[in-house]
Scaffold this active site. Structure first.
Site, short mmCIF file in Angstrom:
data_model
loop_
_atom_site.label_atom_id
_atom_site.label_comp_id
_atom_site.label_asym_id
_atom_site.label_seq_id
_atom_site.Cartn_x
_atom_site.Cartn_y
_atom_site.Cartn_z
N LYS A 11 0.82 -1.22 0.00
CA LYS A 11 0.00 0.00 0.00
C LYS A 11 0.86 1.27 0.00
O LYS A 11 2.07 1.22 0.24
CB LYS A 11 -0.94 -0.04 1.21
CG LYS A 11 -1.96 -1.19 1.17
CD LYS A 11 -2.95 -1.09 2.32
CE LYS A 11 -3.99 -2.21 2.25
NZ LYS A 11 -5.00 -2.06 3.34
N TYR A 51 -12.72 -1.53 -3.56
CA TYR A 51 -13.20 -1.68 -2.19
C TYR A 51 -14.73 -1.53 -2.09
O TYR A 51 -15.24 -1.25 -1.00
CB TYR A 51 -12.51 -0.67 -1.28
CG TYR A 51 -11.09 -1.07 -0.92
CD1 TYR A 51 -10.84 -2.15 -0.06
CD2 TYR A 51 -10.00 -0.39 -1.43
CE1 TYR A 51 -9.56 -2.54 0.27
CE2 TYR A 51 -8.70 -0.76 -1.09
CZ TYR A 51 -8.49 -1.83 -0.24
OH TYR A 51 -7.21 -2.21 0.09
N GLU A 128 -9.73 -10.06 -7.54
CA GLU A 128 -8.77 -8.96 -7.32
C GLU A 128 -7.58 -9.06 -8.29
O GLU A 128 -7.12 -8.05 -8.81
CB GLU A 128 -8.32 -8.96 -5.86
CG GLU A 128 -9.45 -8.58 -4.92
CD GLU A 128 -9.15 -8.81 -3.45
OE1 GLU A 128 -10.04 -8.54 -2.61
OE2 GLU A 128 -8.03 -9.27 -3.11
N1 UDP Z 1 -9.60 -0.09 7.37
C1 UDP Z 1 -9.66 1.14 8.00
N2 UDP Z 1 -10.30 1.23 9.22
C2 UDP Z 1 -10.88 0.15 9.81
C3 UDP Z 1 -10.83 -1.10 9.16
C4 UDP Z 1 -10.18 -1.18 7.95
O1 UDP Z 1 -9.14 2.13 7.48
O2 UDP Z 1 -11.44 0.29 10.91
C5 UDP Z 1 -8.93 -0.20 6.06
C6 UDP Z 1 -7.57 -0.90 6.15
O3 UDP Z 1 -6.70 -0.31 5.21
C7 UDP Z 1 -7.93 -2.33 5.77
C8 UDP Z 1 -8.99 -2.09 4.68
O4 UDP Z 1 -9.73 -0.98 5.16
O5 UDP Z 1 -6.80 -3.05 5.31
C9 UDP Z 1 -9.92 -3.24 4.40
O6 UDP Z 1 -10.53 -3.64 5.62
P1 UDP Z 1 -10.67 -5.18 6.01
O7 UDP Z 1 -11.59 -5.26 7.17
O8 UDP Z 1 -11.00 -5.97 4.79
O9 UDP Z 1 -9.19 -5.54 6.55
P2 UDP Z 1 -8.06 -6.47 5.91
O10 UDP Z 1 -8.74 -7.60 5.18
O11 UDP Z 1 -7.25 -5.61 4.98
O12 UDP Z 1 -7.25 -6.95 7.08
#
Ligand code: UDP
Ligand code: MG
Length: 139
Positions: A11, A51, A128
Protein backbone atom coordinates in the site's frame (compact mmCIF):
# COMPACT_ATOMS: atom_id res chain seq x y z
CA UNK A 1 -6.01 -19.38 -9.04
CA UNK A 2 -7.69 -22.23 -7.12
CA UNK A 3 -6.51 -22.74 -3.57
CA UNK A 4 -2.89 -21.94 -4.29
CA UNK A 5 -3.02 -18.28 -5.25
CA UNK A 6 -3.67 -14.99 -3.52
CA UNK A 7 -3.52 -11.33 -4.44
CA UNK A 8 -1.61 -8.59 -2.61
CA UNK A 9 -0.94 -4.87 -2.76
CA UNK A 10 1.93 -3.11 -1.04
CA UNK A 11 0.00 0.00 0.00
CA UNK A 12 0.97 3.68 -0.43
CA UNK A 13 2.43 4.09 3.10
CA UNK A 14 4.83 1.17 2.65
CA UNK A 15 5.88 2.32 -0.83
CA UNK A 16 6.40 5.86 0.51
CA UNK A 17 8.57 4.51 3.34
CA UNK A 18 10.75 2.47 0.92
CA UNK A 19 9.60 -0.89 2.31
CA UNK A 20 8.95 -2.57 -1.05
CA UNK A 21 12.21 -4.56 -0.97
CA UNK A 22 11.88 -5.62 2.67
CA UNK A 23 8.26 -6.70 2.17
CA UNK A 24 9.04 -8.70 -0.99
CA UNK A 25 11.84 -10.44 0.97
CA UNK A 26 9.33 -11.43 3.67
CA UNK A 27 6.91 -12.68 1.03
CA UNK A 28 9.56 -14.87 -0.62
CA UNK A 29 10.91 -16.04 2.76
CA UNK A 30 7.34 -17.07 3.61
CA UNK A 31 7.39 -19.48 0.68
CA UNK A 32 5.35 -17.43 -1.80
CA UNK A 33 6.31 -17.28 -5.47
CA UNK A 34 5.55 -14.07 -7.39
CA UNK A 35 3.50 -14.96 -10.50
CA UNK A 36 2.67 -11.40 -11.67
CA UNK A 37 3.63 -7.98 -10.35
CA UNK A 38 3.25 -4.29 -11.23
CA UNK A 39 4.07 -0.85 -9.80
CA UNK A 40 1.03 1.34 -10.41
CA UNK A 41 -1.38 3.85 -8.87
CA UNK A 42 -5.13 3.55 -8.36
CA UNK A 43 -7.39 6.38 -9.47
CA UNK A 44 -10.09 7.33 -6.98
CA UNK A 45 -12.58 5.49 -9.17
CA UNK A 46 -10.38 2.35 -9.22
CA UNK A 47 -10.14 2.40 -5.42
CA UNK A 48 -13.93 2.87 -5.09
CA UNK A 49 -14.46 -0.16 -7.31
CA UNK A 50 -11.79 -2.33 -5.68
CA UNK A 51 -13.20 -1.68 -2.19
CA UNK A 52 -16.89 -1.57 -3.21
CA UNK A 53 -17.56 -4.40 -0.71
CA UNK A 54 -16.77 -1.87 2.08
CA UNK A 55 -19.04 0.88 0.66
CA UNK A 56 -21.25 0.99 3.77
CA UNK A 57 -18.40 0.93 6.29
CA UNK A 58 -17.59 4.24 8.04
CA UNK A 59 -13.96 4.19 6.86
CA UNK A 60 -14.77 3.74 3.14
CA UNK A 61 -14.21 7.38 2.10
CA UNK A 62 -10.91 7.60 3.95
CA UNK A 63 -9.82 4.22 2.57
CA UNK A 64 -10.53 5.27 -1.03
CA UNK A 65 -8.64 8.57 -0.58
CA UNK A 66 -5.71 6.80 1.02
CA UNK A 67 -5.44 3.94 -1.48
CA UNK A 68 -5.42 6.39 -4.40
CA UNK A 69 -2.97 8.80 -2.73
CA UNK A 70 0.24 7.27 -4.08
CA UNK A 71 1.78 4.36 -5.93
CA UNK A 72 1.31 0.74 -4.90
CA UNK A 73 2.74 -2.63 -5.91
CA UNK A 74 0.13 -5.20 -6.99
CA UNK A 75 1.04 -8.89 -7.22
CA UNK A 76 -0.33 -12.39 -7.63
CA UNK A 77 1.35 -14.91 -5.32
CA UNK A 78 1.47 -18.70 -5.35
CA UNK A 79 1.81 -21.18 -2.49
CA UNK A 80 -0.20 -24.06 -1.04
CA UNK A 81 -3.05 -22.59 1.06
CA UNK A 82 -2.05 -19.18 -0.25
CA UNK A 83 -4.99 -17.12 1.07
CA UNK A 84 -4.84 -18.36 4.67
CA UNK A 85 -1.05 -18.49 4.89
CA UNK A 86 -0.71 -14.99 3.48
CA UNK A 87 -3.22 -13.58 5.98
CA UNK A 88 -1.06 -15.14 8.71
CA UNK A 89 2.10 -13.60 7.22
CA UNK A 90 0.61 -10.08 7.04
CA UNK A 91 -1.05 -10.09 10.50
CA UNK A 92 -4.13 -8.36 11.92
CA UNK A 93 -5.74 -5.38 10.16
CA UNK A 94 -4.72 -3.12 13.06
CA UNK A 95 -0.89 -3.27 13.31
CA UNK A 96 -1.17 -2.59 17.05
CA UNK A 97 -2.84 -6.01 17.31
CA UNK A 98 -0.68 -7.80 14.73
CA UNK A 99 1.54 -10.68 15.87
CA UNK A 100 5.29 -10.19 16.22
CA UNK A 101 7.18 -10.70 12.97
CA UNK A 102 4.17 -10.11 10.71
CA UNK A 103 4.44 -7.63 7.85
CA UNK A 104 1.91 -5.26 9.38
CA UNK A 105 3.60 -5.39 12.80
CA UNK A 106 6.95 -4.57 11.18
CA UNK A 107 5.98 -2.05 8.51
CA UNK A 108 2.45 -0.64 8.98
CA UNK A 109 1.71 2.84 10.29
CA UNK A 110 -1.87 2.48 11.56
CA UNK A 111 -5.17 0.65 10.96
CA UNK A 112 -5.82 2.57 7.74
CA UNK A 113 -2.28 2.86 6.33
CA UNK A 114 -1.50 -0.75 7.18
CA UNK A 115 1.22 -1.50 4.61
CA UNK A 116 -0.30 -4.43 2.75
CA UNK A 117 -3.45 -6.07 1.40
CA UNK A 118 -4.18 -9.79 1.31
CA UNK A 119 -7.25 -11.41 -0.26
CA UNK A 120 -9.73 -12.99 2.17
CA UNK A 121 -10.93 -15.90 0.00
CA UNK A 122 -9.97 -17.88 -3.12
CA UNK A 123 -12.86 -16.24 -4.97
CA UNK A 124 -11.76 -12.72 -4.05
CA UNK A 125 -8.13 -13.56 -4.86
CA UNK A 126 -9.23 -14.35 -8.41
CA UNK A 127 -11.47 -11.27 -8.73
CA UNK A 128 -8.77 -8.96 -7.32
CA UNK A 129 -6.01 -10.45 -9.48
CA UNK A 130 -8.15 -9.91 -12.58
CA UNK A 131 -8.81 -6.33 -11.50
CA UNK A 132 -5.10 -5.55 -12.00
CA UNK A 133 -3.84 -8.11 -14.51
CA UNK A 134 -5.03 -9.15 -17.96
CA UNK A 135 -5.36 -12.80 -18.97
CA UNK A 136 -2.08 -12.42 -20.90
CA UNK A 137 -0.23 -11.34 -17.72
CA UNK A 138 -1.46 -14.24 -15.55
CA UNK A 139 0.34 -17.57 -16.06
N1 UDP B 1 -9.60 -0.09 7.37
C1 UDP B 1 -9.66 1.14 8.00
N2 UDP B 1 -10.30 1.23 9.22
C2 UDP B 1 -10.88 0.15 9.81
C3 UDP B 1 -10.83 -1.10 9.16
C4 UDP B 1 -10.18 -1.18 7.95
O1 UDP B 1 -9.14 2.13 7.48
O2 UDP B 1 -11.44 0.29 10.91
C5 UDP B 1 -8.93 -0.20 6.06
C6 UDP B 1 -7.57 -0.90 6.15
O3 UDP B 1 -6.70 -0.31 5.21
C7 UDP B 1 -7.93 -2.33 5.77
C8 UDP B 1 -8.99 -2.09 4.68
O4 UDP B 1 -9.73 -0.98 5.16
O5 UDP B 1 -6.80 -3.05 5.31
C9 UDP B 1 -9.92 -3.24 4.40
O6 UDP B 1 -10.53 -3.64 5.62
P1 UDP B 1 -10.67 -5.18 6.01
O7 UDP B 1 -11.59 -5.26 7.17
O8 UDP B 1 -11.00 -5.97 4.79
O9 UDP B 1 -9.19 -5.54 6.55
P2 UDP B 1 -8.06 -6.47 5.91
O10 UDP B 1 -8.74 -7.60 5.18
O11 UDP B 1 -7.25 -5.61 4.98
O12 UDP B 1 -7.25 -6.95 7.08
MG1 MG C 1 -10.20 -7.54 3.72
Amino acid sequence: MQGNRTFTMIKPDAVENNYIGAILDKINAGGFVIKAMKFTQLSKQDAEQFYAIHKERPFYGELVEYMSSGPIVAAILEKDSAVADFRTLIGATNPAEAAEGTIRKLYAKDISANAIHGSDSDENAQIEGRFFFSEREIH
